[in-house]
Design a protein around this motif. Structure first.
Motif, mmCIF file in Angstrom:
data_model
loop_
_atom_site.group_PDB
_atom_site.id
_atom_site.type_symbol
_atom_site.label_atom_id
_atom_site.label_comp_id
_atom_site.label_asym_id
_atom_site.label_seq_id
_atom_site.Cartn_x
_atom_site.Cartn_y
_atom_site.Cartn_z
ATOM 1 N N PRO A 130 11.497 18.864 8.727
ATOM 2 C CA PRO A 130 10.593 17.693 8.778
ATOM 3 C C PRO A 130 11.080 16.590 9.707
ATOM 4 O O PRO A 130 10.269 15.905 10.341
ATOM 5 N N THR A 131 12.394 16.421 9.809
ATOM 6 C CA THR A 131 12.926 15.387 10.703
ATOM 7 C C THR A 131 12.575 15.672 12.153
ATOM 8 O O THR A 131 12.274 14.748 12.916
ATOM 9 N N MET A 149 9.173 14.468 17.006
ATOM 10 C CA MET A 149 8.174 14.786 18.015
ATOM 11 C C MET A 149 6.999 13.816 17.950
ATOM 12 O O MET A 149 6.512 13.325 18.976
ATOM 13 N N ILE A 150 6.523 13.505 16.734
ATOM 14 C CA ILE A 150 5.387 12.592 16.586
ATOM 15 C C ILE A 150 5.758 11.190 17.067
ATOM 16 O O ILE A 150 4.976 10.528 17.765
ATOM 17 N N ALA A 151 6.970 10.728 16.715
ATOM 18 C CA ALA A 151 7.394 9.386 17.117
ATOM 19 C C ALA A 151 7.491 9.254 18.628
ATOM 20 O O ALA A 151 7.047 8.255 19.210
ATOM 21 N N ASN A 152 8.049 10.258 19.280
ATOM 22 C CA ASN A 152 8.161 10.190 20.740
ATOM 23 C C ASN A 152 6.810 10.355 21.422
ATOM 24 O O ASN A 152 6.588 9.792 22.499
ATOM 25 N N ALA A 153 5.911 11.122 20.816
ATOM 26 C CA ALA A 153 4.559 11.228 21.369
ATOM 27 C C ALA A 153 3.837 9.884 21.281
ATOM 28 O O ALA A 153 3.142 9.477 22.224
ATOM 29 N N ALA A 207 21.592 13.014 13.561
ATOM 30 C CA ALA A 207 22.392 13.353 12.380
ATOM 31 C C ALA A 207 22.182 14.811 11.973
ATOM 32 O O ALA A 207 23.142 15.515 11.622
ATOM 33 N N ILE A 208 20.935 15.283 12.042
ATOM 34 C CA ILE A 208 20.647 16.682 11.706
ATOM 35 C C ILE A 208 21.297 17.627 12.717
ATOM 36 O O ILE A 208 21.856 18.672 12.358
#
Length: 213
Positions: A97-98, A103-107, A156-157
Motif C-alpha cells: 500500500p505504501t 505513485m498517487i502522491a507523485n502523480a 523506509a520500506i
C-alpha cells in the motif's frame, strides 16, 4: 539633474522671477529661483523577471522528476525465473500500500506542477504581481509536504526490503527481487529530487515576495 545613492533622481528647476503687470520685476527677486525636487525612480524589473524565469525552469525540472518517479513506480514488477505451472514468485508495486500511495502522491504533484505553469508565466509577464506568487507559495508548500511524506515512507520500506530486520526475523526481500528493488529505489530518488525542487520554489517565491515590500 542628479542621482543619489538611494536610487532617487534629484530634479533641479530654475524659475524665472515674476514680474508685475507693468513689466517691472518683483522687488527683491533679482536672481532666478532654483527649486530642487526629488522624484522616485522606478525599481528595476530585470531581476524580478529573472527570478520568475528561474521559477519556470525549476517547475519544468520538477515535472520531469515527478513523472519519472510516477512512471518508475507504476511499472515496477518482477517475476522470478524459477517457477512451475502452479506456483510462481511475482512482485508488483501495488502489493504494498505504501508504494501505491507513493505513485498517487507523485502523480498528484506532477499534475499540479503542470497546472501551475500558467501562473509561473504570468509572473514572468507581470514581475510585480504578488497575487500569483502568493498562491503558488501556498500550493507549492502543500504539494511539497505530500511528496516528502510519500518519499520518506517509501524509503523506509525500501530500506527494510534491502536489509531486513533480524529482531523480527524479516529476511531481506531484495535478495530475490533485486530488479524490483532497484527500480523502486530509483523512483524514491526521483521523488526526493522533486521534493527538493519544490522546496527551492517555495524559498524562491518567499524571497521574491519579500523584495516586493
Amino acid at each position: 539633474m542628479d542621482t543619489d545613492k538611494s536610487g532617487e533622481v534629484t530634479k533641479i528647476t530654475i524659475q524665472e522671477p515674476k514680474t508685475d503687470t507693468k513689466g517691472k520685476g518683483t522687488s527683491g527677486a533679482s536672481a532666478p529661483v532654483i527649486v530642487a525636487t526629488k522624484a522616485a525612480q522606478h525599481p528595476r524589473k530585470g531581476w524580478k523577471k529573472g527570478v520568475a524565469i528561474f521559477d519556470l525552469v525549476l517547475r519544468l525540472s520538477a515535472i520531469a522528476a515527478g513523472f519519472a518517479a510516477t512512471s518508475l513506480m507504476g511499472t515496477t514488477d518482477q517475476t522470478l525465473p524459477f517457477f512451475t505451472q502452479f506456483f510462481q514468485f511475482h512482485a508488483e508495486f501495488n502489493d504494498v500500500p505504501t508504494f501505491l500511495f507513493f505513485m498517487i502522491a507523485n502523480a498528484i504533484a506532477s499534475g499540479y506542477l503542470v497546472l501551475s505553469l500558467p501562473f509561473s508565466i504570468v509572473c514572468i509577464v507581470r514581475p510585480h504581481a504578488a497575487g500569483p506568487r502568493l498562491l503558488l507559495i501556498i500550493l507549492d508548500s502543500v504539494v511539497m509536504g505530500l511528496t516528502i511524506s510519500a518519499a520518506s515512507a517509501t524509503a523506509a520500506i525500501v530500506y527494510l526490503a534491502h536489509n531486513g530486520n533480524s529482531s523480527t526475523n524479516w529476511n531481506p526481500f531484495c535478495q530475490q527481487f533485486n530488479d524490483f528493488c532497484q527500480q523502486v529505489s530509483s523512483a524514491v530518488v526521483a521523488s526526493f529530487i522533486t521534493s527538493t525542487l519544490l522546496l527551492s520554489l517555495v524559498v524562491l517565491s518567499a524571497f521574491a515576495l519579500r523584495k516586493m515590500k
